[in-house]
Each structure stands twice: as C-alpha cells, then as structure tokens.
Design an enzyme around this catalytic site. Structure first.
Site: not given
Length: 383
Positions: A159, A245-246
């Site tokens: 991405t 966190q992701e």
C-alpha cells in the site's frame, strides 16, 4: 451516551479535519477514484496541516504528542466524508512507529523533515508473492558488500508503493536457524529512486480505489549500510511490536465505516419513496437501522476502550485482536444491511454505500485475518 475518550483539543482537531476534507478532498475525490490514486499535492497539504507530525518529537519538527487519538479522529472523519487518503495511513500508523523506535538520531534528522512535511512519503514492504502471511519464508535478500547491502527480490500488496519515496523493506541478511526460522531478517529504509528499484503493476483492487497498491521488485539495489533500521537479523522481532496499534487502527476504521453507512443510509431512506411513502416509514427499515445502530454503539465502545488502553501503554495483543475481530465483523454485517436498504442503487459505485461495501471487506483480511484473530484469542483462553 456521551463519549469520554476525546477532549476539547481533540474536538478542535476534528473540526479542522472536517473542514479540510470538505474543501480539499471531497471536490477532487471522484477524479482520484477514477485515477486509482490520490494526488501528491494532497500529501503536502496534509503535511502543512500538521497531520504527519503529531507524534514526531519536537526536536525533529513534530508536535511531540504521544497519542493515537488524533489518528482515530482522522479515521472517523474520512469515513464520515466517504473518502480515503491514499497511502497516508501507512505513512503515519505503520511506518512512523518503526522509525521512532528503531531510528538513530542521525537517521531521524535525515528523514523526519520530509516525513512531517509530506514531501517524502513512506511505505512498508513485507509480503511476497509466494509467502503471504508467512514472513519467515521471505526470499528477498540483502547481502553486505562493503558499506552497502545489495538488495534482490520482490514484494506484493504494498500500500502506497506507487507514490512512496522511501520504503521500509524486509529482507533476509542471514539464513534461518534450524532452531529459529525467524532469525536473519533485517529492515532497510530504501530510497525508491535507487537504480534497480522497480514498481510493477498498480494492483486492481476490489475496494480502497484511491489507495495505490503495488508490486515491487529489486535488482541489485545498492542500499547504504547507514539505512539499516535497527539491528541486523533482528527484523522479525520488530515486526510484531506494532501489530496491536495496526489492529486498533483497522478496528477503528471498520467501526467508523459502519457508523458512516448508517448516516448515509438514513439520509437515503428518508428521501427515497416507494409505493407513495418514504422507505424510512416502513417498519422493516426502522428495525434494520435500529439493529445496525446498536451494533455500531457496541463497536464504538470496544474501540474507545482499546484506544484508552493503547494511549496508556496497556493494549495487549489479545485486546487488539479482539477489537479488530469484533469491529470488522460488525462492519461487514452493518454495511451489508445498509446496502440492502438502498435497493438497486446500493450496487452503484456513485453511492457511498457501494464504496463502503467494497472498502470494508479487506478489514477482515489485512493486519491478520479474522481466523488468525480467533486463534490469538483462543490461545489466551488456554484452548
């Protein structure tokens, strides 16, 4: 029920972001959607707005605020507006934690000014065509040659890979050990203008159409030893440290998309008439939207609890997996039901609900599939 997770500073930021999206993103979004990527100018504008520097220490040009709440607000507001900001989420939410944790002062002085300004965009390259989630099986190599490493291999599903200026590339610097196949992986911050670096196909995705996702290949790319991130051969251990966190970010995105779906659908059914009455006047519509709202309320509570835990340094891998599993599954159900209430128009890409339907599907796949989340939770239960 009043939310307590955000204070007035956060709400001021929300108002700023909402105004920015209305003036700088929404008018151009169809053009970016058709092109399959946002404009580079958007990243510079986000940099000027201060979005990329919130968690960057002041000595490197940022605000030095250690909190994920501002990212959560940006996620909510993008979903509300029905837009996606390309690779900016990967830039801040995935790449920045690695840089701040592992970067040397010399590296951060070199990289942070462009990072904060949005003039040097970052991506991260882990996945390879033949390995998928099995990162220990990666074939990309980086062999030391004097004061450089020579990088060879390929990555996919990257991405932000088309527009990125620098990419954190995971590569093998040593063979795996019999006792530990995860040993031998290192992280490199590679300049995408390097000779031998190539961007292959920009991948044609079902959703997230403005987020450029690419195949990358490396042929004898010379990477300065000064651009090694962290310790050689210890990369795999680093990769797991940012997963909570992701996964929190994915959970928040899914919850926000579900909330946005209800907002778009309520506006549609209150205006759309069938058999001489608005769709909103039918009992089925009321019951469906009420059921969806109750699920979104629960997802919001799960996200907010996880967000508070993360800012306090207490979000565990299991907590994050649970939040991601619950919120992404809720989003799938809610958005499907909201699309149904649109009838045939819900299947048209010109309507936000259709785009949400396509965009949210990947949340149950990337960052760890729903099945992997269940395994993590089950293991914590002693099963």
């Amino acid at each position: 029920m009043r939310r307590t997770v955000f204070n007035e500073d956060h709400e001021d930021y929300r108002r700023t972001i909402r105004a920015f999206l209305e003036t700088e993103v929404v008018p151009h979004y169809q053009e970016w959607y058709d092109a399959g990527q946002v404009s580079r100018e958007l990243y510079a504008k986000l940099g000027d707005l201060g979005v990329f520097g919130i968690e960057v220490p002041e000595e490197y040009g940022g605000a030095g605020i250690h909190s994920f709440k501002f990212s959560a607000i940006l996620t909510e507001e993008c979903a509300r507006a029905g837009v996606n900001l390309g690779g900016s989420g990967v830039h801040v939410e995935l790449c920045l934690p690695y840089l701040l944790k592992l970067g040397t002062p010399e590296q951060l002085k070199r990289w942070m000014p462009g990072f904060v300004a949005g003039t040097e965009m970052w991506a991260i390259a882990m996945t390879e065509p033949g390995t998928g989630s099995d990162l220990a099986g990666m074939q990309t190599t980086a062999k030391r040659d004097g004061d450089h490493y020579v990088l060879n291999g390929a990555k996919t599903f990257i991405t932000g890979g088309v527009l990125a200026d620098r990419v954190i590339v995971c590569a093998r610097t040593s063979p795996p050990l019999e006792s530990n196949r995860r040993f031998g992986i290192s992280l490199f911050c590679v300049d995408t203008t390097s000779e031998g670096w190539a961007v292959g196909r920009k991948l044609d995705k079902l959703g997230l159409r403005t987020s450029d996702t690419a195949e990358l290949s490396f042929t004898d790319v010379m990477v300065p030893a000064a651009d090694l991130l962290g310790e050689e051969n210890e990369g795999f251990s680093y990769l797991g440290q940012n997963l909570p966190q992701e996964r929190l970010g994915i959970a928040y995105g899914a919850y926000a998309q579900a909330a946005a779906a209800i907002r778009f659908t309520q506006a549609y059914v209150e205006e759309r008439k069938v058999f001489g009455a608005t769709v909103a006047s039918f009992q089925n519509t009321k019951f469906e939207l009420a059921a969806c709202q109750s699920e979104v309320d629960a997802a919001q509570a799960v996200c907010d609890r996880a967000l508070e835990a993360h800012d306090a340094g207490e979000l565990t891998a299991v907590d994050a997996a649970s939040a991601k599993l619950f919120c992404t599954e809720v989003a799938g159900r809610v958005i499907d039901r909201c699309l149904q209430l649109h009838g045939g128009y819900g299947y048209m890409n010109e309507y936000p609900i259709a785009r949400l339907y396509a965009d949210t599907r990947v949340t149950r796949i990337y960052g760890g599939t729903s099945e992997v989340m269940k395994l993590i939770i089950a293991k914590s239960m002693g099963l």
